[in-house]
Write an enzyme that holds these catalytic residues in place. Sequence first.
Site, PDB file in Angstrom:
ATOM      1  CD  GLU A  97      -6.547  71.200  50.952  1.00  0.00           C
ATOM      2  OE1 GLU A  97      -5.914  71.706  51.653  1.00  0.00           O
ATOM      3  OE2 GLU A  97      -4.836  69.994  51.834  1.00  0.00           O
ATOM      4  CB  CYS A 153      -2.048  72.371  52.022  1.00  0.00           C
ATOM      5  SG  CYS A 153      -2.499  70.686  52.337  1.00  0.00           S
TER       6      CYS A 153
END
Length: 498
Positions: free
Chosen positions: A248, A282
């Site tokens: 990720e 994020c």
Amino acid sequence: MSNVKRLYIGGELVESGETHDVISPATGEVVGTIAWGGEKETLAALAAAQAALDSWPTTPVEERISWMLKLRDEVVAHADELRQAVADEAGKPWEETAEDVDGVIDSLTYYADEIRSFLAPTELPDLDGSYRNEMIYEPVGVVGAFLAWNFPLLNLGYKLGPAMAAGCPIVIKPSSKTPLSAYLIGELCAKVGLPAGIVNIVSGDNAAVGDTLSGSTIPSMLTLIGSGSVARRIMERGASSIKRYSMELGGNAPALVFDDADLDLAVDIVVGLKFKNAGQICVTPNRVFVHADVADKFTGMVVERANAVRIGFGPEGTVDMGPLIDGSALGRIKGLVDDAVADGAELLVGGGRAESEDGGTYFQPTVLRDVTADMRIYKEEIFGPVVSIVTFEDEADALAQANNTDAGLSSFIFTPDADRINRVSRGLRFGEVQVNGVKYGMDMPHGGIKQSGLGHDGSRYALHDYLAPKRVSYGITEAANPFKKSAPAEVVDAAAIN
């Protein structure tokens, strides 16, 4: 639990030849000291994980689940200590630390339950009926996990739960900026007597620990929550052997606010994600595209909220936003804002370092409008408390601008129009589309496309990364043997016939 934390390797808490002080970004003070790992300690952790392959993958699933729940119960019992460690090392307001600890608890709970149904064999149809076919799963092997600093324990939970449930021994490298809470998890693993090598925790220099971990031929899988540059380095060194990757890598999330949007809802979501954890998330909206008809109203509401944010590091209920992780982050975000203003963006509030009695690396809640596609702040992940507003008039143009990025993690849509939601959600090139809200949880798949990564954290989809499918076919009819020779044809004497 002592403030001097030891590595957790092979079921033991161990010291090393070096130590490392952990600095609070909220105060600039030392908040703990850890044993500092290097190549030697990383190799020891890898060897311990490899040794655990002799027993952990074949341990009955109910026994693995039992260990997971024992560890979970210790995390629950020590939740306040873990939350304090996160507050100290990351500078988070107390209310925000709960999400980190809950991430570990939820992961161990969820995957302990989910693995039961996942491991049930799946029958595969057989076209000619000569075989009974099953698809089963087995652990991929040793996992090397690299964690980001923004959610020290939530990120650890994303990796720990599926690895333990799948039967994969794991070597975890927490960020050297926020290792205290991970080392506390190591203490809890030791306390419950977790079998040796199942979990190993080593923090240290990126080259000494990270390169050794990724370059080893022992791991069958490497998983990361971090940046694209770190991912490329890991994959380059990981080419020492064939490995799986689950990564990720952050994003450049667009939020599309249409003229019929519920502006109160849109402002709540955008501001909530931009100023929570000082914008170091994020999935936070990086570029906020607002229809021209509502842009002024929306912008005014965001500015009002930004001016009301309480900055600092204090008791519960006294602050809304903590610091950036360090001075380097502060300088980088200041540079992004200054460049945008120099290129024509309008600075409405904030824009620089926030003064604080704590002396930490605080940045003012910031709002920019008239941001354009040629600005760095449009192209790069901000990872800070800056709302960048772009005005649009046409849906197709807004969609094209939203997709104008190599990143592809999260995206947001605000409109009640079902047809528009259908069009835009399918047009957005992102792994996640959040419509009129924001939904995350251990039961939800979290992953990106393009340069935002591979695989998933959370949900049963994560187990696909930690488990390898295996087909088993059982022959049940004579047709299952394609090599069986037919009986020779009877030879007939032609002369006898005549």
